[in-house]
Design a protein around this motif. Structure first.
Motif, short mmCIF file in Angstrom:
data_model
loop_
_atom_site.label_atom_id
_atom_site.label_comp_id
_atom_site.label_asym_id
_atom_site.label_seq_id
_atom_site.Cartn_x
_atom_site.Cartn_y
_atom_site.Cartn_z
N GLY A 244 44.22 -65.23 77.44
CA GLY A 244 43.35 -65.47 78.46
C GLY A 244 41.61 -65.31 78.41
N ALA A 245 40.93 -64.77 78.98
CA ALA A 245 39.32 -64.61 78.98
C ALA A 245 39.25 -65.45 78.54
CB ALA A 245 39.92 -63.74 77.72
N THR A 246 39.23 -66.53 77.96
CA THR A 246 38.70 -67.97 77.38
C THR A 246 38.90 -68.90 77.89
OG1 THR A 246 39.00 -67.83 75.22
CG2 THR A 246 37.24 -66.52 76.19
N PRO A 247 38.65 -69.58 78.25
CA PRO A 247 39.45 -71.11 78.26
C PRO A 247 40.08 -72.07 77.57
CG PRO A 247 37.26 -71.43 79.19
CD PRO A 247 37.42 -69.87 78.51
N VAL A 248 41.42 -72.72 77.36
CA VAL A 248 42.33 -72.44 75.63
C VAL A 248 41.54 -73.84 75.65
CG1 VAL A 248 44.69 -73.49 75.52
CG2 VAL A 248 44.39 -72.26 77.79
N THR A 249 41.90 -73.47 73.97
CA THR A 249 41.70 -73.94 72.73
C THR A 249 42.46 -75.46 72.71
OG1 THR A 249 39.73 -73.08 72.17
CG2 THR A 249 40.90 -75.36 70.67
N TYR A 268 43.62 -66.68 84.49
CA TYR A 268 42.36 -66.40 84.50
C TYR A 268 42.26 -65.67 85.43
CZ TYR A 268 38.24 -68.14 86.96
OH TYR A 268 36.77 -67.79 87.70
N GLY A 269 41.21 -64.35 85.33
CA GLY A 269 40.49 -63.17 85.28
C GLY A 269 39.11 -62.75 85.31
N ALA A 270 39.11 -61.80 85.90
CA ALA A 270 37.52 -60.84 85.51
C ALA A 270 37.69 -59.67 85.75
CB ALA A 270 36.40 -61.95 86.91
N SER A 271 36.58 -58.66 85.62
CA SER A 271 36.79 -57.12 85.83
C SER A 271 36.33 -57.40 86.91
CB SER A 271 35.47 -57.30 84.82
OG SER A 271 35.64 -57.02 83.61
N LEU A 273 37.51 -59.16 89.28
CA LEU A 273 39.18 -59.53 89.80
C LEU A 273 39.67 -60.22 89.04
CD1 LEU A 273 40.98 -59.97 93.08
CD2 LEU A 273 39.82 -62.61 92.69
N PRO A 274 41.21 -59.12 88.64
CA PRO A 274 41.29 -58.37 87.10
C PRO A 274 42.02 -60.32 87.63
CG PRO A 274 41.52 -56.95 88.09
CD PRO A 274 41.22 -57.44 88.88
N VAL A 275 42.71 -60.73 88.51
CA VAL A 275 43.70 -61.80 88.15
C VAL A 275 44.08 -62.65 89.47
CG1 VAL A 275 46.58 -62.24 88.99
CG2 VAL A 275 45.95 -59.57 87.50
N ILE A 276 43.02 -63.74 88.95
CA ILE A 276 43.17 -65.00 90.03
C ILE A 276 43.84 -65.91 90.26
CG2 ILE A 276 41.18 -66.66 90.26
CD1 ILE A 276 38.75 -64.80 88.70
N ALA A 277 44.32 -66.02 88.59
CA ALA A 277 44.70 -67.49 88.56
C ALA A 277 45.53 -66.91 87.21
CB ALA A 277 44.18 -68.93 88.98
N CYS A 278 46.74 -67.66 87.96
CA CYS A 278 47.82 -67.88 86.50
C CYS A 278 48.59 -69.59 86.11
CB CYS A 278 48.80 -66.99 86.34
SG CYS A 278 49.82 -66.27 84.84
N ASN A 279 49.14 -69.67 85.39
CA ASN A 279 49.85 -71.37 84.97
C ASN A 279 51.49 -70.86 85.89
OD1 ASN A 279 49.35 -73.70 83.80
ND2 ASN A 279 47.83 -72.40 83.92
N PRO A 280 52.36 -71.74 86.27
CA PRO A 280 53.57 -70.92 86.31
C PRO A 280 54.85 -70.41 85.44
CG PRO A 280 53.32 -73.61 86.14
CD PRO A 280 51.76 -72.35 86.64
N LEU A 281 55.52 -70.05 84.83
CA LEU A 281 55.69 -69.29 83.13
C LEU A 281 56.96 -71.05 82.96
CD1 LEU A 281 56.93 -66.27 83.84
CD2 LEU A 281 54.72 -66.76 82.66
#
Length: 477
Positions: A244-249, A268-271, A273-281
């Protein structure tokens, strides 16, 4: 209520029942300290269990926590207190205690307390800080309801249950740190809180505590990838590592997976909007931050016209959710954050026909260092205060460890010059130190480059893209 450990810190263990009793006791102590429903309480502390107790205790009283970074200097604290109106403090930092009446976290916590009145779910509960284009940090207001919604979304996208075991090394004053802590406790997961980040300690804890979900940001991922003895640790308990916090390298993530067999789940989130998107597990991708979290609606709009765009078209990412912030302080900053009721993330990207979100750039000129937002204007304001600086501009360049690194381009005042020239020198290290004395360490430039002029539009706006092209590959960084 179970006597099993719910929170662990070094050799100390707390069951949920123990945490509840301590929370009641601290709430009673804070009430005697003057904390009431609707009060904004400044909290500035190192990573420790008492930080968690203070948050829970303030919420029990219906008060809001104003989370201050322990790395902040006095001017930053004073600004935060001024815009939030906090009049009481809790913590272990002398700087804060010098500015407000403070209940010190080293004080013994009394037993008992309560009963406590019902609290308003739509009242402010948490204020964290996000820098704005003005260069001064804004307070992001979350209500009890919006933050509880974010906690539920985080639990759901990560698939967390009471059987999971996690650890937190990131500062709890940062949205990701406090989100992880509260989500773990609300879910009933086992949680180890670390005093500070130490990679070998983190890896030993994964092995010995049988951690199931590791929370990581870019510096942690890079440190893991480059650790010479990574294979010597048994990381088989991990279900995945969240990035989280930055794009994946991708190269860093792939190196860790190759060496450990553990996969990643980018989110992906922000202060705001803490949870915007996430990959499926299952089936996570490194080239995408995933799909919109449950309860989050996303759209892409044109940077030029604001018109809503279709799949695969690039524009600003905007979002709606019940977990969205209530607004900023100062309040006048809130209007620019919304467009027709949609939160403007300031990020540029695209969403394909299957809902996968890919981020490509940033609308605003914010620089994200180690997951912390830095406003170039704030750093520039400090540099402009140095007598040797005639003009300056700060910009970010990609950095594999920190996400981005700050570069400061500086023109020197008449009568001074860069070190190595004949007139009175100004040293690059001295300018970095100048910033470091006045702002948090993550706001210090990585490099100072001396230039003949700062490129600007006739309006005075700095052409940061020109600076990035000229100096973004400087060997000094």
């Amino acid at each position: 209520m179970s006597d099993q450990a719910a929170l662990v810190f070094e050799e100390r263990q707390y069951s949920l029942a123990h945490l509840e009793a301590l929370t009641d006791g601290m709430a009673g102590a804070l009430a005697k300290h003057g904390v009431r429903a609707g009060e904004r309480v400044a909290l500035m502390a190192s990573n420790r269990p008492e930080f968690v107790l203070a948050v829970r205790a303030a919420w029990r009283l219906g008060a809001a926590i104003v989370a201050l970074s322990p790395s902040w200097k006095q001017a930053e604290i004073e600004h935060a207190l001024a815009i939030t109106g906090a009049r009481l403090a809790v913590g272990d930092q002398e700087l804060l205690g010098n500015l407000l009446p403070m209940w010190h976290l080293d004080e013994p916590i009394p037993t008992g307390g309560g009963p406590f009145p019902a609290t308003d779910p739509d009242a402010d509960a948490l204020l964290v800080f996000s820098s704005g284009t003005t260069g001064l940090p804004k307070a992001v207001r979350h209500t009890a309801r919006s933050f509880a919604t974010a906690v539920g979304q985080w639990r759901d996208v990560l698939g967390l249950t009471g059987a999971d075991r996690i650890q937190v090394t990131t500062p709890p004053s940062h949205i990701l740190g406090i989100l992880n802590i509260v989500t773990a406790l609300e879910t009933g997961a086992w949680l180890r809180l670390h005093r500070r980040f130490d990679l070998d300690l983190v890896l030993r804890s994964i092995e010995h505590d049988r951690i199931t979900v590791e929370m990581a940001v870019a510096p942690i991922a890079l440190a893991m990838a480059s650790h010479p003895a990574l294979e010597s640790y048994d990381l088989s308990s991990l279900r995945y590592i969240m990035w989280g916090a930055t794009p994946v390298t991708a190269s860093v993530a792939e190196t860790v997976t190759r060496r450990t067999g553990v996969g990643w789940v980018p989110a992906y989130g922000a202060s705001e909007l803490p949870v915007i998107a996430c990959n499926p597990l299952a089936g996570a991708r490194l080239d995408s931050v995933g799909k919109a979290a449950p309860g989050v609606t996303l759209r892409v709009v044109s940077l030029e016209t604001g018109a809503v765009l279709g799949p695969g078209e690039t524009g600003e990412i905007q979002a709606r959710s019940d977990s969205l912030m209530a607004g900023y302080l100062p309040a006048e900053a809130t209007e620019d954050a919304f467009a027709d009721g949609w939160y403007r993330t300031g990020d540029v990207g695209e969403i394909d026909a299957d809902g996968w979100l890919r981020l490509t750039d940033r609308v605003r000129e914010m620089v994200k260092v180690r997951g912390f937002q830095v406003a170039p204007a704030e750093v520039e304001g400090v540099l402009h205060g140095h007598p040797a600086v005639a003009d300056c501009a700060v910009f970010g360049i990609p950095d594999p460890a920190d996400g981005e690194a700050l570069i400061a381009a500086v023109t020197v005042a008449a009568g001074t010059a860069a070190a190595g020239t004949t007139s009175a020198p100004v040293d690059a290290d001295a300018l970095v130190a100048w910033v470091g004395e006045r702002l948090a360490s993550y706001k210090r430039p990585r490099t100072v480059v001396f230039v003949d002029d700062i490129p600007r539009l006739p309006s005075g706006k700095v052409l940061r893209r020109v600076l990035k092209e000229r100096y973004g590959r400087t060997s000094d960084h």
